[in-house]
Scaffold this motif. Structure first.
Motif, PDB file in Angstrom:
ATOM      1  N   PRO A   1       0.881  -1.071  -0.036  1.00  0.00           N
ATOM      2  CA  PRO A   1      -0.143   0.156  -0.017  1.00  0.00           C
ATOM      3  C   PRO A   1       0.755   1.226   0.076  1.00  0.00           C
ATOM      4  O   PRO A   1       0.346   2.186  -0.444  1.00  0.00           O
ATOM      5  CB  PRO A   1      -0.832  -0.118   1.425  1.00  0.00           C
ATOM      6  N   ILE A   2       2.029   1.447   0.723  1.00  0.00           N
ATOM      7  CA  ILE A   2       2.944   2.428   0.506  1.00  0.00           C
ATOM      8  C   ILE A   2       3.213   2.554  -0.823  1.00  0.00           C
ATOM      9  O   ILE A   2       3.410   3.656  -1.386  1.00  0.00           O
ATOM     10  CB  ILE A   2       4.080   1.974   1.416  1.00  0.00           C
ATOM     11  N   GLU A   3       3.872   1.731  -1.338  1.00  0.00           N
ATOM     12  CA  GLU A   3       4.361   1.607  -3.005  1.00  0.00           C
ATOM     13  C   GLU A   3       2.981   2.276  -3.655  1.00  0.00           C
ATOM     14  O   GLU A   3       3.264   2.955  -4.684  1.00  0.00           O
ATOM     15  CB  GLU A   3       4.892   0.567  -3.277  1.00  0.00           C
ATOM     16  N   TYR A   4       2.126   1.466  -3.625  1.00  0.00           N
ATOM     17  CA  TYR A   4       0.831   2.249  -4.463  1.00  0.00           C
ATOM     18  C   TYR A   4       0.660   3.664  -4.082  1.00  0.00           C
ATOM     19  O   TYR A   4       0.219   4.309  -5.284  1.00  0.00           O
ATOM     20  CB  TYR A   4      -0.265   1.109  -3.983  1.00  0.00           C
ATOM     21  N   THR A   5       0.629   3.977  -2.909  1.00  0.00           N
ATOM     22  CA  THR A   5       0.251   5.302  -2.519  1.00  0.00           C
ATOM     23  C   THR A   5       1.182   6.279  -3.236  1.00  0.00           C
ATOM     24  O   THR A   5       1.098   7.160  -3.893  1.00  0.00           O
ATOM     25  CB  THR A   5       0.320   5.737  -1.138  1.00  0.00           C
ATOM     26  N   LEU A   6       2.506   5.992  -3.238  1.00  0.00           N
ATOM     27  CA  LEU A   6       3.580   6.852  -3.867  1.00  0.00           C
ATOM     28  C   LEU A   6       3.761   6.827  -5.199  1.00  0.00           C
ATOM     29  O   LEU A   6       4.017   7.603  -5.826  1.00  0.00           O
ATOM     30  CB  LEU A   6       5.011   6.408  -3.374  1.00  0.00           C
ATOM     31  N   THR A   7       3.002   5.676  -5.997  1.00  0.00           N
ATOM     32  CA  THR A   7       3.072   5.679  -7.387  1.00  0.00           C
ATOM     33  C   THR A   7       1.554   6.408  -7.890  1.00  0.00           C
ATOM     34  O   THR A   7       1.800   6.470  -9.175  1.00  0.00           O
ATOM     35  CB  THR A   7       2.994   4.049  -7.662  1.00  0.00           C
ATOM     36  N   LEU A   8       0.712   6.854  -6.911  1.00  0.00           N
ATOM     37  CA  LEU A   8      -0.275   7.670  -7.555  1.00  0.00           C
ATOM     38  C   LEU A   8      -0.158   8.878  -8.069  1.00  0.00           C
ATOM     39  O   LEU A   8      -0.992   9.567  -8.777  1.00  0.00           O
ATOM     40  CB  LEU A   8      -1.554   7.807  -6.482  1.00  0.00           C
ATOM     41  N   GLY A   9       1.236   9.356  -8.013  1.00  0.00           N
ATOM     42  CA  GLY A   9       1.641  10.992  -8.483  1.00  0.00           C
ATOM     43  C   GLY A   9       1.148  11.691  -7.642  1.00  0.00           C
ATOM     44  O   GLY A   9       1.540  11.891  -6.478  1.00  0.00           O
ATOM     45  N   GLY A  10       0.764  12.760  -8.106  1.00  0.00           N
ATOM     46  CA  GLY A  10       0.654  13.806  -7.369  1.00  0.00           C
ATOM     47  C   GLY A  10       1.555  15.054  -7.774  1.00  0.00           C
ATOM     48  O   GLY A  10       2.121  14.925  -8.706  1.00  0.00           O
ATOM     49  N   LYS A  11       1.441  16.183  -7.168  1.00  0.00           N
ATOM     50  CA  LYS A  11       2.169  17.489  -7.708  1.00  0.00           C
ATOM     51  C   LYS A  11       3.540  17.465  -7.293  1.00  0.00           C
ATOM     52  O   LYS A  11       4.151  18.087  -8.015  1.00  0.00           O
ATOM     53  CB  LYS A  11       1.387  18.763  -7.181  1.00  0.00           C
ATOM     54  N   ARG A  12       3.903  16.802  -6.227  1.00  0.00           N
ATOM     55  CA  ARG A  12       5.177  16.754  -5.533  1.00  0.00           C
ATOM     56  C   ARG A  12       5.665  18.234  -5.351  1.00  0.00           C
ATOM     57  O   ARG A  12       6.747  18.450  -5.287  1.00  0.00           O
ATOM     58  CB  ARG A  12       6.230  15.988  -6.764  1.00  0.00           C
ATOM     59  N   ILE A  13       4.671  18.960  -4.933  1.00  0.00           N
ATOM     60  CA  ILE A  13       5.113  20.348  -4.742  1.00  0.00           C
ATOM     61  C   ILE A  13       5.982  20.583  -3.530  1.00  0.00           C
ATOM     62  O   ILE A  13       6.672  21.326  -3.373  1.00  0.00           O
ATOM     63  CB  ILE A  13       3.942  21.241  -4.806  1.00  0.00           C
ATOM     64  N   ARG A  14       5.505  19.661  -2.410  1.00  0.00           N
ATOM     65  CA  ARG A  14       6.383  19.894  -1.248  1.00  0.00           C
ATOM     66  C   ARG A  14       7.536  19.459  -1.272  1.00  0.00           C
ATOM     67  O   ARG A  14       8.516  20.203  -0.877  1.00  0.00           O
ATOM     68  CB  ARG A  14       5.582  19.100  -0.099  1.00  0.00           C
TER      69      ARG A  14
END
Length: 324
Positions: free
Chosen positions: A30-43
């Motif tokens: 689930p950690i790998e899944y969450t991180l591969t969902l993408g997102g803006k990576r703005i932080r």
């Protein structure tokens, strides 16, 4: 100076290189899944940008930047569980794809991983970075508690709401900028100005999220439009509507908030109509512009050459014109 795109590319590369190979795999998938969902990576981008203002080499900021991004995704995983959200970035949330217990435990593991990564900060900057991160993590919990308390209240003021989103959203963005500045060797005053910039850009960012939940496009926004309306979530829009509505409009608004049996599409349409009649979209836009202007004032106080701040100005403009 690295460009914004170069920074984003570096972050994506580093996130893909993260390995979670320890057993049991069921904890880490689930950690790998969450991180591969993408997102803006703005932080994490803010962390590297702030570091890059003061030094060309951003290698020392990579691990803390990754830790802050893992922590951010941990908060989203638990937020989704608490909100019973179905989608995150147009994909099933972790508790939907697996179950609630998995979401809780894997989320806890993400928090520990975040601390592990931030713990890799260079030793002479580590205590200062850990102090601001730990303070921020606690503040985010405070913000989440306020958010939950607001669910049962109909009298939330604008000031209370702004303080809640400052804690829940803005402090992490501010922390990322200050962390990068600390690692980069910034003067204390500069690090504080960048922190204040992060607070104000974070407030504008969250108000924009509130607005997009009603007036955005679900295909680009990554979440179902109107989700906040369906669960009566206290957003800036609803707080203002409850404050400004009177007479029949107030009766209609409260009626929809109290109604238990409704057609989702109808409730979204009717609540949006109420917002339109009360001028809530325009009011929210005005507050977004106010906090963005305050952020620019903070940035103007940073004692660094203008050209080294150009990426931050670019990112601010990008955030204020987003539709997702």
């Amino acid at each position: 100076m690295l460009s914004f795109n170069e920074i984003l590319q570096r972050i994506e590369k580093e996130i893909k290189n993260l390995r979670f190979e320890e057993p049991p795999r069921s904890l880490f998938r689930p950690i790998e899944y969450t991180l591969t969902l993408g997102g803006k990576r703005i932080r994490p981008a803010f962390t590297l940008i702030a570091c890059n203002i003061y030094r060309e080499d951003v290698e020392d900021a990579i691990y803390p930047a990754l830790g802050l991004e893992v922590f951010h995704n941990f908060t989203l995983l638990h937020d989704d569980l608490m909100d019973e959200a179905d989608k995150r970035r147009n994909k099933p949330t972790v508790h939907n794809k697996w179950n609630a217990n998995t979401a809780i435990l894997s989320g806890d593991a993400m928090l520990i991983v975040a601390y592990q990564l931030i713990g890799e900060t260079v030793s002479h900057r580590l205590k200062e970075v850990l102090d601001i991160f730990t303070q921020t993590a606690l503040e985010i919990c405070e913000g989440q508690e306020y958010d939950m308390e607001f669910e049962s209240r109909m009298d939330v003021s604008e000031e209370e709401y702004i303080e809640m989103i400052r804690l829940k959203t803005a402090v992490l963005i501010a922390c990322c900028l200050k962390t990068g500045a600390i690692v980069g060797g910034a003067l204390r005053e500069d690090a504080e100005h960048l922190y204040r910039y992060g607070i104000n850009i974070g407030l504008a960012f969250q108000l924009q999220d509130d607005l997009l939940d009603v007036y955005g496009d679900s295909q680009t926004f990554g979440k179902n439009i109107g989700g906040d309306i369906l669960c009566n979530k206290k957003t800036f829009l609803l707080v203002q509507a409850l404050k400004l509505a009177s007479g029949k409009l107030k009766e209609e608004l409260v009626g929809w908030l109290e109604k238990k049996d409704f057609v989702p599409g109808e409730k979204i349409a009717e609540m949006t109509s109420l917002y339109n009649r009360l001028g809530i979209k325009e009011l929210t836009d005005e507050r977004i512009r106010y906090f963005y202007a305050e952020a620019l004032k903070n940035l103007s106080k940073v004692k660094a050459p203008k050209e080294r701040l150009a990426v931050l100005y670019e990112v601010g403009e990008h955030l204020m014109s987003r539709n997702a």
